[in-house]
Design a protein around this motif. Structure first.
Motif, mmCIF file in Angstrom:
data_model
loop_
_atom_site.group_PDB
_atom_site.id
_atom_site.type_symbol
_atom_site.label_atom_id
_atom_site.label_comp_id
_atom_site.label_asym_id
_atom_site.label_seq_id
_atom_site.Cartn_x
_atom_site.Cartn_y
_atom_site.Cartn_z
ATOM 1 N N ASP A 202 26.045 9.342 27.457
ATOM 2 C CA ASP A 202 26.232 9.761 26.045
ATOM 3 C C ASP A 202 27.748 10.019 25.664
ATOM 4 O OD1 ASP A 202 27.386 12.169 27.366
ATOM 5 O OD2 ASP A 202 25.011 12.894 27.585
ATOM 6 N N ARG A 203 28.184 10.331 24.837
ATOM 7 C CA ARG A 203 29.463 10.566 24.095
ATOM 8 C C ARG A 203 30.128 11.758 24.974
ATOM 9 N NH1 ARG A 203 29.584 13.583 18.388
ATOM 10 N NH2 ARG A 203 27.791 15.315 18.676
ATOM 11 N N TRP A 204 29.706 12.777 25.476
ATOM 12 C CA TRP A 204 30.023 13.717 26.221
ATOM 13 C C TRP A 204 30.753 13.215 27.461
ATOM 14 C CZ3 TRP A 204 30.925 16.855 22.481
ATOM 15 C CH2 TRP A 204 30.059 17.247 21.555
ATOM 16 N N ARG A 205 29.807 12.369 28.056
ATOM 17 C CA ARG A 205 30.251 11.739 29.412
ATOM 18 C C ARG A 205 31.578 10.748 29.172
ATOM 19 N NH1 ARG A 205 24.384 10.470 32.226
ATOM 20 N NH2 ARG A 205 23.810 12.484 32.857
ATOM 21 N N VAL A 206 31.417 9.903 28.105
ATOM 22 C CA VAL A 206 32.500 8.745 27.712
ATOM 23 C C VAL A 206 33.788 9.720 27.474
ATOM 24 C CG1 VAL A 206 33.471 7.408 25.920
ATOM 25 C CG2 VAL A 206 31.202 7.178 26.650
ATOM 26 N N ARG A 207 33.577 10.962 26.826
ATOM 27 C CA ARG A 207 34.967 11.932 26.433
ATOM 28 C C ARG A 207 35.522 12.281 27.747
ATOM 29 N NH1 ARG A 207 33.816 17.528 24.041
ATOM 30 N NH2 ARG A 207 33.261 17.983 26.135
ATOM 31 N N ASN A 208 34.686 12.602 28.912
ATOM 32 C CA ASN A 208 34.986 13.415 30.063
ATOM 33 C C ASN A 208 35.827 12.221 31.099
ATOM 34 O OD1 ASN A 208 34.074 15.745 29.520
ATOM 35 N ND2 ASN A 208 32.220 15.617 30.748
ATOM 36 N N MET B 122 25.909 9.128 36.932
ATOM 37 C CA MET B 122 26.094 8.775 35.667
ATOM 38 C C MET B 122 24.982 7.875 35.411
ATOM 39 S SD MET B 122 29.046 7.134 33.507
ATOM 40 C CE MET B 122 30.032 8.687 33.670
ATOM 41 N N ASP B 123 23.683 8.165 35.630
ATOM 42 C CA ASP B 123 22.484 7.482 35.360
ATOM 43 C C ASP B 123 22.505 6.165 36.224
ATOM 44 O OD1 ASP B 123 21.002 5.309 32.825
ATOM 45 O OD2 ASP B 123 19.988 6.808 34.230
ATOM 46 N N GLY B 124 23.008 6.491 37.532
ATOM 47 C CA GLY B 124 23.015 5.335 38.554
ATOM 48 C C GLY B 124 24.024 4.503 38.238
ATOM 49 N N GLU B 125 24.994 5.032 37.542
ATOM 50 C CA GLU B 125 26.203 3.912 37.229
ATOM 51 C C GLU B 125 25.398 2.602 36.651
ATOM 52 O OE1 GLU B 125 29.834 5.159 38.579
ATOM 53 O OE2 GLU B 125 28.104 6.389 38.105
ATOM 54 N N SER B 126 24.807 2.612 36.002
ATOM 55 C CA SER B 126 24.067 1.497 35.304
ATOM 56 C C SER B 126 24.910 0.527 34.442
ATOM 57 C CB SER B 126 22.688 1.893 34.621
ATOM 58 O OG SER B 126 23.149 2.784 33.430
ATOM 59 N N TRP B 127 26.125 1.415 34.027
ATOM 60 C CA TRP B 127 26.941 0.758 32.942
ATOM 61 C C TRP B 127 27.839 -0.463 33.640
ATOM 62 C CZ3 TRP B 127 32.026 1.413 34.974
ATOM 63 C CH2 TRP B 127 32.070 2.379 35.517
ATOM 64 N N ARG B 128 27.907 -0.420 35.453
ATOM 65 C CA ARG B 128 28.986 -1.106 35.962
ATOM 66 C C ARG B 128 28.493 -2.699 35.574
ATOM 67 N NH1 ARG B 128 32.452 1.515 39.103
ATOM 68 N NH2 ARG B 128 31.887 3.731 39.650
ATOM 69 N N ALA B 129 27.354 -2.987 35.991
ATOM 70 C CA ALA B 129 26.804 -4.645 35.555
ATOM 71 C C ALA B 129 27.184 -4.911 34.313
ATOM 72 C CB ALA B 129 25.448 -4.577 36.053
ATOM 73 N N ALA B 130 27.009 -4.267 33.572
ATOM 74 C CA ALA B 130 27.285 -4.654 32.062
ATOM 75 C C ALA B 130 28.986 -4.716 31.783
ATOM 76 C CB ALA B 130 26.824 -3.571 31.171
ATOM 77 N N ALA B 131 29.619 -3.726 32.446
ATOM 78 C CA ALA B 131 31.097 -3.910 32.102
ATOM 79 C C ALA B 131 31.516 -5.102 32.873
ATOM 80 C CB ALA B 131 31.698 -2.431 32.828
ATOM 81 N N ASP B 132 30.911 -5.482 34.230
ATOM 82 C CA ASP B 132 31.691 -6.443 34.844
ATOM 83 C C ASP B 132 31.339 -7.858 34.146
ATOM 84 O OD1 ASP B 132 32.266 -4.819 36.963
ATOM 85 O OD2 ASP B 132 30.628 -5.066 38.168
ATOM 86 N N SER C 69 30.854 -1.365 24.479
ATOM 87 C CA SER C 69 30.891 -0.838 23.131
ATOM 88 C C SER C 69 30.309 0.646 23.254
ATOM 89 C CB SER C 69 30.094 -1.503 22.088
ATOM 90 O OG SER C 69 28.506 -1.557 22.226
ATOM 91 N N ARG C 70 30.543 1.464 22.382
ATOM 92 C CA ARG C 70 29.642 2.898 22.495
ATOM 93 C C ARG C 70 28.310 2.787 22.366
ATOM 94 N NH1 ARG C 70 33.147 7.345 22.227
ATOM 95 N NH2 ARG C 70 35.249 7.279 21.995
#
Length: 305
Positions: free
Chosen positions: A28-34, A1-11, A18-19
Motif C-alpha cells: 500500500d501507499r504507506w509502505r511505499v512512503r516508508n 512486506m507481503d512476502g516481498e512479492s514485489w521483488r520478482a516483478a521489479a526484477d 508502477s504504484r
C-alpha cells in the motif's frame, strides 16, 4: 512486506514498478512512503517507483516512460530501434508512443508521442520491455524529421545492420497509411533492395536519376590483390568493356588512418580493366552535377529513355 512479492516483478522491469502494480501486489501507499523515506526506494514520477536509488540506467529510463503512461504505451522511435540493436543513431531522449486521447504528465528525458494508430499492432511480441517493432519505429521517426536525408539514413542503417529487410519495410509503409513521405520511403526502400547500403549510395542513385546517367550496380563482391573479399560502392560497365568503380568517402574517411586504408584498398582493387575513382559525400549532396559530369566524361553511359 507481503512476502516481498514485489521483488520478482521489479526484477523483470529493471527495478521499477508502477504504484498500480505495487497496490495489486499488496504494497500500500504507506509502505511505499516508508521505503522512500528510508532511502531504499525513490519516486521517479507520480506514477512510478524505483526499488533502487541513484541515476537511472538507459533501460530504467525506458521502463519509467512506459510504466508512467500505462499498459498501452510502448517505447518507440530510435529508442525502440536501439533496443532492437540499431547502432550509431543514439538520442538521449526516449520516445514513448501513447494513445492519442491519453493525457500524461511530463517526465524529464521522455518524449510522449501521441498517435491515433493501433499501438497494439505495432508492439513487438514477447515478454519484457514493451517496445514498438523496428519497422514502424524507424518509419514513424523518419516521417517526422525535417531532413529527408535523416529519414532515408535511418532506413538504410536498419537494413544494413540486418535489423529488417526491404520487404518488411514496404509492408509497414503500406500498413501505416497515411504516412508522411510514403512515396519517398517506397523509392528509397526499392533502391536499398537494389543494393544501396548507405545514404551516400542512395545519393549516387539520386544523382544518376537527376543527371540522366545509368544506374550503377551496388555493393558488388570483389577479391583484392591479397585475396580478401571486398565490396565496392558503385560500378558501371563501360562501352569498351572496362568497369568504372566509384567509392564514396564520408567524413570519417578524412581520418589519417582511414585515408591510408582507403588508398591501399584502391590499389588492391585496381586492375587493367577496372578504373577506380572517388568522390566525397559532400560533393554528392551539394555538387552532384559536377560528379555526374566527370563520370560521363569517363564513359558512364546515359540512362535509357
Amino acid at each position: 512486506m507481503d512476502g516481498e512479492s514485489w521483488r520478482a516483478a521489479a526484477d523483470e522491469q529493471a527495478g521499477l514498478l508502477s504504484r498500480r502494480q505495487l497496490n495489486e501486489l499488496g504494497v500500500d501507499r504507506w509502505r511505499v512512503r516508508n521505503q522512500i523515506a528510508a532511502g531504499r526506494w525513490a519516486e521517479r514520477s507520480p506514477m512510478v517507483i524505483s526499488t533502487t536509488t541513484g541515476p537511472l540506467s538507459r533501460e530504467q529510463l525506458m521502463w519509467l516512460g512506459v510504466l508512467h503512461a500505462g499498459p498501452e504505451a510502448v517505447v518507440g522511435g530510435l529508442a525502440a530501434a536501439e533496443v532492437a540493436g540499431l547502432r550509431n543513431w543514439h538520442r538521449d531522449e526516449v520516445t514513448v508512443l501513447i494513445p492519442d486521447e491519453l493525457e500524461v504528465e511530463d517526465v524529464p528525458g521522455i518524449d510522449f508521442h501521441r498517435t491515433r494508430r493501433a499501438i497494439k499492432l505495432m508492439r513487438r511480441p514477447g515478454p519484457g520491455l514493451p517496445t514498438c517493432r523496428v519497422e514502424p519505429a524507424i518509419l514513424l521517426f523518419g516521417a517526422y524529421q525535417r531532413s529527408r536525408r535523416t529519414a532515408q539514413g535511418v532506413v538504410a542503417a536498419a537494413v544494413q545492420q540486418r535489423l529488417t529487410e526491404p520487404e518488411a519495410l514496404i509492408h509497414w509503409v503500406n500498413a501505416m497509411r497515411p504516412l508522411r513521405w510514403a512515396p519517398m520511403f517506397r523509392q528509397v526502400i526499392g533502391d536499398i533492395a537494389g543494393g544501396s547500403q548507405s545514404v551516400a549510395e542512395l545519393d549516387v542513385v539520386r544523382m544518376c536519376r537527376d543527371q540522366g546517367l545509368s544506374l550503377p550496380d551496388r555493393q558488388l563482391q570483389r577479391i583484392d590483390a591479397d585475396g580478401r573479399t571486398r565490396f565496392t560502392d558503385c560500378e558501371w560497365r563501360l562501352s569498351d568493356g572496362r568497369v568504372l568503380v566509384l567509392e564514396v568517402d564520408g567524413s570519417f574517411h578524412m581520418d589519417s588512418q582511414h585515408w591510408e586504408d582507403d588508398l591501399a584498398r584502391q590499389r588492391q582493387l585496381s586492375a587493367p580493366d577496372r578504373l577506380m575513382v572517388r568522390c566525397t559525400a559532400r560533393e554528392l549532396r551539394e555538387e552532384p552535377w559536377k560528379v555526374a559530369r566527370d563520370l560521363r566524361r569517363l564513359g558512364v553511359p546515359s540512362r535509357a529513355a
